[in-house]
Enzyme design. Structure first.
Site, short mmCIF file in Angstrom:
data_model
loop_
_atom_site.label_atom_id
_atom_site.label_comp_id
_atom_site.label_asym_id
_atom_site.label_seq_id
_atom_site.Cartn_x
_atom_site.Cartn_y
_atom_site.Cartn_z
N LEU A 86 -28.47 -149.55 40.64
CA LEU A 86 -28.13 -150.45 39.21
C LEU A 86 -26.50 -149.29 39.23
CD1 LEU A 86 -30.77 -151.81 37.66
CD2 LEU A 86 -30.53 -152.01 39.20
N CYS A 87 -25.19 -150.39 39.30
CA CYS A 87 -24.58 -149.62 39.39
C CYS A 87 -24.13 -150.49 37.60
CB CYS A 87 -22.88 -150.48 39.97
SG CYS A 87 -21.15 -150.23 39.55
#
Length: 278
Positions: A86-87
């Protein structure tokens, strides 16, 4: 392998998170690797994720806390791609924005906050509230069965408790069972009590039931199949039937006045016709 500073820091943070766990969050490091943490987020009330059991991992770099962890959520949620990195500003996508003062609890609180928002980023997905509720209802089944592969592990997939980067549905739930044995037992008890089909995650009919009984919101959701976020044909047909019945019931309730209006209208038309002829 963790540096001495990282080991000391993560050991202290584990003690802190045990004493003061954040709301809806529990977490612990793996027994074999203190850099590998496992968390469970319980879906907060009044959200589409309510009562969902969301399992994921934080993989810390050896130089933590001077670099952020990789964050993944393995349980399908309708919010994140399962097992995708996840960014986030608190993840390894943005090492320069990470604050060494942030702790594991800070990271997980930030993840929960992002999860309950609608902001999009790498690793996130769009879904309707009804789809997310269905994922929440299926979450405990998914975690403990590996997405239904408990009885029949997918071809070519070896059930193993190793490997945390891509927890997929083919491991039979072994990794979850290894890290969360007590939760796994609770999940199996819940599935048995609610007659959840281990292979599909859906509620099986009760052969002894003679009347419809109330059930939990989770099992009610499991009776539905995911059909996307658009309206179903059945819903359209039901709406038409309701409209027809509503119209018919109005006529039945006011049949005297309807009849009187018909007679009155006929009399007026007949008089007009005679006047025209005269």
């Amino acid at each position: 392998m963790a540096t001495k500073a990282a080991y000391k820091r993560l050991t202290r943070e584990y003690q802190n998170i045990q004493k003061n766990p954040p709301p809806y969050i529990v977490a612990h490091p793996s027994e074999s690797n203190i850099l590998e943490w496992h968390y469970i987020i319980t879906g907060p009330p009044k959200t589409p994720y309510e009562n969902g059991q969301y399992w994921g991992t934080l993989i810390f770099p050896p130089e933590y806390p001077f670099a952020p962890p990789a964050i993944r959520m393995h349980t399908p949620s309708g919010r994140f791609q399962p097992s995708a990195r996840l960014c986030l500003s608190i993840s390894d996508f943005h090492p320069k924005s990470f604050n060494p003062a942030w702790e594991v609890s800070t990271i997980l609180i930030g993840l929960l906050s992002f999860m309950t928002s609608e902001e999009m980023t790498t690793g996130s997905v769009s879904a309707s509230d009804s789809e997310r509720r269905l994922y929440a209802a299926r979450s405990r089944w998914w975690n403990s069965t590996g997405g239904g592969s408990y009885a029949n592990v997918a071809p070519g997939v070896n059930a193993t408790s190793k490997g945390i980067n891509n927890i997929k549905a083919g491991d039979g739930g072994l990794k979850f069972r290894t890290e969360w044995p007590e939760l796994d037992q609770e999940n199996w008890k819940w599935m048995k009590e609610n007659r959840i089909d281990v292979a599909t995650g859906q509620v099986m009919p009760d052969p002894n039931a003679t009347t419809t009984t109330n059930c939990s919101p989770e099992t009610s959701a499991l009776r539905r199949r995911p059909n996307g976020s658009g309206p179903r044909l059945g819903a359209v047909m039901e709406g038409g039937q309701v409209a027809r019945e509503a119209g018919q019931s109005w006529i039945r309730r006011h049949k005297f006045w309807v009849g009187l209006a018909v007679v009155f209208g006929y009399a007026i038309l007949a008089r007009l016709f005679r006047d025209i002829q005269g």
